[in-house]
Design an enzyme around this catalytic site. Structure first.
Site, PDB file in Angstrom:
ATOM      1  CB  SER A 285      11.310  42.787  73.546  1.00 15.92           C
ATOM      2  OG  SER A 285      12.618  42.588  73.084  1.00 15.92           O
TER       3      SER A 285
HETATM    4  N1  SAH Z   1      16.115  43.216  76.078  1.00 18.85           N
HETATM    5  C1  SAH Z   1      15.906  44.509  75.456  1.00 18.85           C
HETATM    6  C2  SAH Z   1      15.760  44.357  73.962  1.00 18.85           C
HETATM    7  C3  SAH Z   1      16.484  45.446  73.245  1.00 18.85           C
HETATM    8  S1  SAH Z   1      16.610  45.242  71.500  1.00 18.85           S
HETATM    9  C4  SAH Z   1      14.744  45.234  76.067  1.00 18.85           C
HETATM   10  O1  SAH Z   1      13.946  44.612  76.773  1.00 18.85           O
HETATM   11  O2  SAH Z   1      14.629  46.437  75.879  1.00 18.85           O
HETATM   12  C5  SAH Z   1      18.095  44.311  71.328  1.00 18.85           C
HETATM   13  C6  SAH Z   1      19.340  44.885  71.912  1.00 18.85           C
HETATM   14  O3  SAH Z   1      20.421  44.001  71.578  1.00 18.85           O
HETATM   15  C7  SAH Z   1      19.747  46.254  71.375  1.00 18.85           C
HETATM   16  O4  SAH Z   1      19.915  47.137  72.439  1.00 18.85           O
HETATM   17  C8  SAH Z   1      21.074  45.994  70.636  1.00 18.85           C
HETATM   18  O5  SAH Z   1      21.985  47.066  70.704  1.00 18.85           O
HETATM   19  C9  SAH Z   1      21.588  44.769  71.371  1.00 18.85           C
HETATM   20  N2  SAH Z   1      22.563  43.947  70.639  1.00 18.85           N
HETATM   21  C10 SAH Z   1      22.590  43.645  69.324  1.00 18.85           C
HETATM   22  N3  SAH Z   1      23.649  42.856  69.039  1.00 18.85           N
HETATM   23  C11 SAH Z   1      24.308  42.649  70.212  1.00 18.85           C
HETATM   24  C12 SAH Z   1      25.502  41.947  70.578  1.00 18.85           C
HETATM   25  N4  SAH Z   1      26.246  41.291  69.681  1.00 18.85           N
HETATM   26  N5  SAH Z   1      25.877  41.963  71.876  1.00 18.85           N
HETATM   27  C13 SAH Z   1      25.152  42.638  72.819  1.00 18.85           C
HETATM   28  N6  SAH Z   1      24.036  43.335  72.521  1.00 18.85           N
HETATM   29  C14 SAH Z   1      23.615  43.344  71.242  1.00 18.85           C
END
Ligand code: SAH
Length: 213
Positions: free
Chosen positions: A64
């Protein structure tokens, strides 16, 4: 990759940018100043790590944007010792920001590849969440509920009920809601049945998907 004075200088500049964009929480800014974001990314993005932008990580996901991380964390209004559930561990950067605030972090990731990679990375760097879970964030984490805060870091097409019901009274859920773009939404649990809702403008996230992969 190492953390150098140059990186630290770039982080100080990033913090100035976040302040100019309206982030006020001193603890959140301090965490961002401290955490070597470039280590959470692919080395080919090292030179861009302190721009206020999202970047690709493994499994077609993104780390993010720092402003988004700061904005969501600020909305949670956490204290040392607060118990937080994060949905979407991704690169682990948001997890690290939460840990830096002294909160107990439980984080769920649905992509196995990312889950494994980030788990070993966080261990190596000595970041210690209470638990990293390979699972589906739509169902939350009943065994560890209730939480002071729940933060969703993927775009949710709707608000999953378990995430509301796993909040303490007074607890906060911060969740971007929508399909193509999302409205950052805060729910505060006022009582067993009542939730206060606040909306904070448009953001763009990768989608929150059902079931693990
Ligand atoms: N907090 C992270 C953001 C990553 S992007 C950071 O700082 O890097 C969002 C993430 O949510 C992705 O890795 C994706 O695989 C995950 N995601 C999407 N749907 C999800 C779900 N139902 N349960 C858990 N993770 C999920």
């Amino acid at each position: 990759m190492r953390d150098t004075l140059k990186h630290q200088g770039l982080r100080n500049r990033l913090v100035e940018v976040l302040i100019a964009k309206g982030i006020k929480d001193k603890e959140v800014l301090k965490a961002i100043k401290k955490i070597p974001r470039h280590l959470f990314m692919d080395s080919s993005f090292e030179d861009f790590a302190y721009q206020d932008k999202a970047f690709p990580i493994a499994a077609n996901q993104t780390i993010s944007q720092p402003y988004t991380v700061a904005f969501q964390t600020e909305l949670l209004q956490l204290n040392k010792g607060s118990k937080v559930l994060e949905i979407g561990t991704g690169s682990g950067y948001q997890t690290a920001v939460l840990l830096e605030l002294g909160v107990k972090v439980y984080s769920i990731e649905r992509q196995q590849e990312l889950f494994k990679k980030t788990k070993s990375f966080l261990e190596k760097r000595n970041y210690r969440p209470k638990q990293l879970i390979f699972g589906d964030g739509y169902i939350g984490l009943k065994e560890q509920a209730p939480f002071d805060g729940v933060i969703v870091t993927a775009g949710a097409p709707f608000v999953p009920n378990p995430l509301l019901s796993q909040l303490k009274i007074g607890g906060r859920l911060v969740i971007p809601v929508g399909d193509k773009t999302q409205i950052m939404t805060l729910f505060i649990r006022k009582s067993e049945k009542e939730f206060e809702k606040h909306e904070f403008g448009d953001f763009k996230f990768v989608p929150m998907l059902q079931k693990k992969n």
